[in-house]
Design an enzyme around this catalytic site. Structure first.
Site, mmCIF file in Angstrom:
data_model
loop_
_atom_site.group_PDB
_atom_site.id
_atom_site.type_symbol
_atom_site.label_atom_id
_atom_site.label_comp_id
_atom_site.label_asym_id
_atom_site.label_seq_id
_atom_site.Cartn_x
_atom_site.Cartn_y
_atom_site.Cartn_z
ATOM 1 N N GLU A 161 21.479 35.536 -54.733
ATOM 2 C CA GLU A 161 20.040 35.602 -54.075
ATOM 3 C C GLU A 161 19.065 36.919 -55.047
ATOM 4 O OE1 GLU A 161 21.581 34.042 -51.571
ATOM 5 O OE2 GLU A 161 21.603 31.776 -52.403
ATOM 6 N N HIS B 298 18.571 26.655 -42.420
ATOM 7 C CA HIS B 298 18.528 25.744 -43.931
ATOM 8 C C HIS B 298 16.936 25.240 -43.258
ATOM 9 C CE1 HIS B 298 22.704 26.935 -44.942
ATOM 10 N NE2 HIS B 298 22.648 25.694 -45.457
#
Ligand SMILES: Cc1ncc(C[n+]2csc(CCOP(=O)(O)OP(=O)(O)O)c2C)c(N)n1
Ligand SMILES: [Mg+2]
Lengths: 354, 324
Positions: free
Chosen positions: B60, B129
């Site tokens: 990322e 998450h």
């Protein structure tokens, strides 16, 4: 191949195994497999939410590596953590109850299947962010060295996780600070739907990248318990005796989709590929056959082991089903140790803003 | 008007903008061959090919930063984060590079970049998450933050975000991807910085963004049916820039405000709005501003508990009743 296989069986660390040890490895693999099958059934019956990342096909990696864990050794892994949890000795009950989100789960229903923890077993989780655990393993190794404890940390990661910057930073630190950490890459060929060739620039092996950091590396076949043990043992000796890191890449394969929710589980690889692994490379069947060949086990005994694992998994499902959920008050517990375990003066200041 | 899903609305917006502007490129994990982890990019690789729809490794920091760099040279990258929770891996690129490079260059540089993906709790995937970082990012001058609550808004806002010359953080919700709303076939754009009154009312303003808007609409139904209270529901849509005028107009009419968000309370988006209302509409308020946020802990996994950790319609009703 056959000859090489013999060499691993003859490694010191494997010659010292008793028949009971070897049969225990088989039992541990059956326990992981049946536990996960039961969990899958429960998932499909709506007993749990979110994700469920099955380890089926990879069992020998956790069982072989963690069979070497000494009293000062630690482990940390990613979200595909069920096998490691059972292999370090966590009970099926507290794991299944965690999947169900029950108060009797190992993390009181707070973490879910990706976040299993058993600190008293030196098992530091289950981590959901890809490669997020890699500096934690480093830190545990740092603390071991700092305190003069003669142990090491096994830090597991996937073949997709090797492309996170933090893993590379960890490798450099591990080498620079000479830390007793072993990175075990469980290379199952895919990160979600992405094959290795589509995710990584590399020559032969992912572990080879360690050379750039002056770190020893090796590879092993994840279907051969003797080989995995021999090579993990070498890495652990390097860690304990020389305080040096190792990267060990273990070839393995997962049978199911990335998680149970993987809508494309059958699209990015062929059914033939999956069948091929199940038929010719199943770590559980291969080990069972080896034990039969070594004259340590009969077919009936193997079946009894399997039945025992199934019964244990069924009991765990019942335990999880019958356990209570946490309460609303539990939501804001376990956030601050100061609040949970007040020492001396009452904590000052406001901690929660509900 | 056709009823389409929030997912399809996003997909259409992407396809239209890819067609319209050759500099739009979609980057992210599993966006191309897999068709998107949540199928938002479904079919785009087949339609537009691998130059426009690009699968990335799990890196990322690398690919978000790459998109920032590419945007400096005039590309319009739309980066998908499989979850906004993974943005923390790329935080430096988002905050220091996308957020500050224009300022530090004295305005020489523009970053026409969109980072999009789901930012929500409520799906039992655990604390790592389930983050909702809209407040963190709105705290960075230089970044824009958008959180659509319906398919109609999702499409119009995403098109505006892609055409915007500043970095836009676009926050979706996995629980909404499959929900359907009316979306016109003809092209439309919803400018950033314009809130939307989703329901007119006179007695209390329920102010929210993202999925909390839908919770407020349910609460407004209950308030009307069971308590005879007429609630107005105001959807921020865009968090930064923020449509102060619409918020103030609503509160000047109803004289009461309940602020609802699925984010955590401390320094949440609603803390900023509460400050704004007391500063600019103090004399119009007949009661203290009420806030309802997620219960103040990391997201719990346990499915029935996570449901109540997030704001629910009955709790919004309670908050409204406390001041009506
Ligand atoms: C930072 C971050 N990015 C993306 C994800 C989503 N994700 C979870 S697992 C995974 C694939 C990882 O593959 P690999 O490392 O090979 O491990 P495996 O699943 O094969 O065990 C992805 C993309 C995540 N959890 N964290
Ligand atoms: Mg993998």
């Amino acid at each position: 191949m056959e000859a090489e296989s013999r060499t691993f069986a003859d490694a010191e660390v494997n010659r010292s195994l008793t028949p009971e040890d070897k049969i225990r490895f088989l039992r541990d693999m059956y326990r992981i497999r049946r536990f996960e099958q039961t969990a899958l059934k429960a998932y499909n019956a709506g007993k749990m939410g979110g994700f469920l990342h099955l380890y089926t096909g990879q069992e020998a990696v956790a069982v072989a590596t963690l069979s070497l864990l000494g009293p000062h050794d630690h482990i940390v892994t990613a979200y595909r953590d069920h096998g490691h949890a059972l292999a370090v000795g966590m009970g099926m009950n507290e794991c299944m109850a965690e999947f169900f989100g029950k108060a009797t789960g190992c993390s009181k229903g707070k973490g879910g299947s990706m976040h299993l923890f058993a600190v008293e077993k030196r098992y530091w989780g289950g981590h959901g962010i890809v490669a997020g655990q890699t500096p934690l393993g480093l830190g545990i190794a740092y603390a071991l060295k700092y305190k003069g404890i003669p142990g090491c940390c096994l830090c597991f990661l996937g073949d997709g996780a090797v492309n996170q910057g933090v893993y590379h930073e960890s490798l450099n630190l591990a080498s620079l600070f000479s830390l007793p950490v072993i990175y075990i890459i469980e290379n199952n060929g895919y990160s979600m739907g992405t094959s290795l060739a589509r995710s990584s620039a590399f020559r032969q092996l992912l572990a080879q990248r360690a050379e750039g950091y002056n770190i020893c590396w090796d590879q092993a076949s994840g279907e051969n318990i003797y080989e995995v043990r021999a090579k993990t043992q070498a890495a652990m000796e390097r860690a304990r005796e020389e305080s040096r890191p190792t990267v060990l890449e273990i070839a393995t394969y997962r049978y199911y989709g990335h998680s149970v929710a993987d809508a494309n589980a059958r699209k990015y690889r062929t059914p033939e590929e999956i069948e091929h692994y199940k038929t010719y490379h199943d770590p559980l069947l291969l080990w069972q056959k080896r034990l039969v060949d070594e004259g340590l086990l009969t077919g009936e005994q193997a079946e009894a082991i399997d039945l025992g694992a199934r019964a244990e998994a069924d009991a765990a499902m019942k335990f999880a089903d019958e356990s209570p959920f946490p309460t609303e008050a539990d939501i804001c517990a376990d956030v601050y140790s100061e609040v949970d375990e007040p020492a001396g003066d009452a904590p000052r200041g406001t901690h929660f803003f509900n | 008007m056709p009823l389409i899903t929030y997912r399809k609305a996003l997909n259409d917006a992407l396809a239209e903008e890819i067609t319209r502007d050759e500099n739009v490129v979609i980057l992210g994990e599993e966006v191309a061959e897999y068709n998107g982890a949540y199928k938002v990019t479904e079919g785009l690789l087949a339609r537009f090919g691998p130059k426009r729809i690009v699968d990335t490794p799990i890196s990322e920091a690398g690919f978000v930063g790459m998109a920032v760099g590419a945007s400096m040279l005039g590309l319009r990258p739309v980066v998908e984060l499989m979850f906004w929770s993974f943005a923390f891996v790329a935080f430096d690129q988002i905050v220091n590079n996308a957020g500050c490079v224009r300022y530090m260059s004295g305005g020489q540089i523009r970053c026409p970049l969109v980072i999009r993906g789901p930012a929500n709790g409520g799906t039992n995937v655990g604390a790592t998450h389930s983050h909702t970082p809209e407040n963190f990012l709105a705290n960075v001058p230089g970044l824009k933050v958008v959180a659509p609550a319906t398919a109609y808004d999702a499409k119009g806002l995403l098109k505006a975000a892609i055409r915007d010359n500043d970095p836009v953080m676009f926050m979706e919700n996995t629980l909404l991807y499959g929900e359907k709303w009316e979306v016109p076939e003809e092209e439309y754009i919803i400018p950033l910085g314009v809130a939307d009154v989703k329901r007119e009312g006179s007695a209390v303003s329920l102010i929210a963004h993202g999925r909390a808007v839908l919770t407020c609409l349910q609460a407004a139904d209950i308030l009307q049916a069971e308590h005879g209270i007429s609630a107005e529901v105001v959807d921020l849509r865009s968090i930064r820039p923020l449509d102060e005028e619409t918020l103030l107009r609503s509160v000047r009419k109803t004289h009461r405000a309940v602020l609802v968000e699925e984010n955590k309370p401390f320094c949440g988006v609603d803390a900023q709005i509460a400050a704004l209302l007391q500063e600019k509409a103090f004399d119009d308020l007949d009661a203290p501003i009420q806030r309802l946020s997620a219960l103040d802990a990391p997201a719990i996994y346990s499915p029935p508990l996570e449901k109540i950790q997030l704001p629910t319609a009955p709790r919004v009703v309670q908050k409204a009743l406390a001041i009506c």
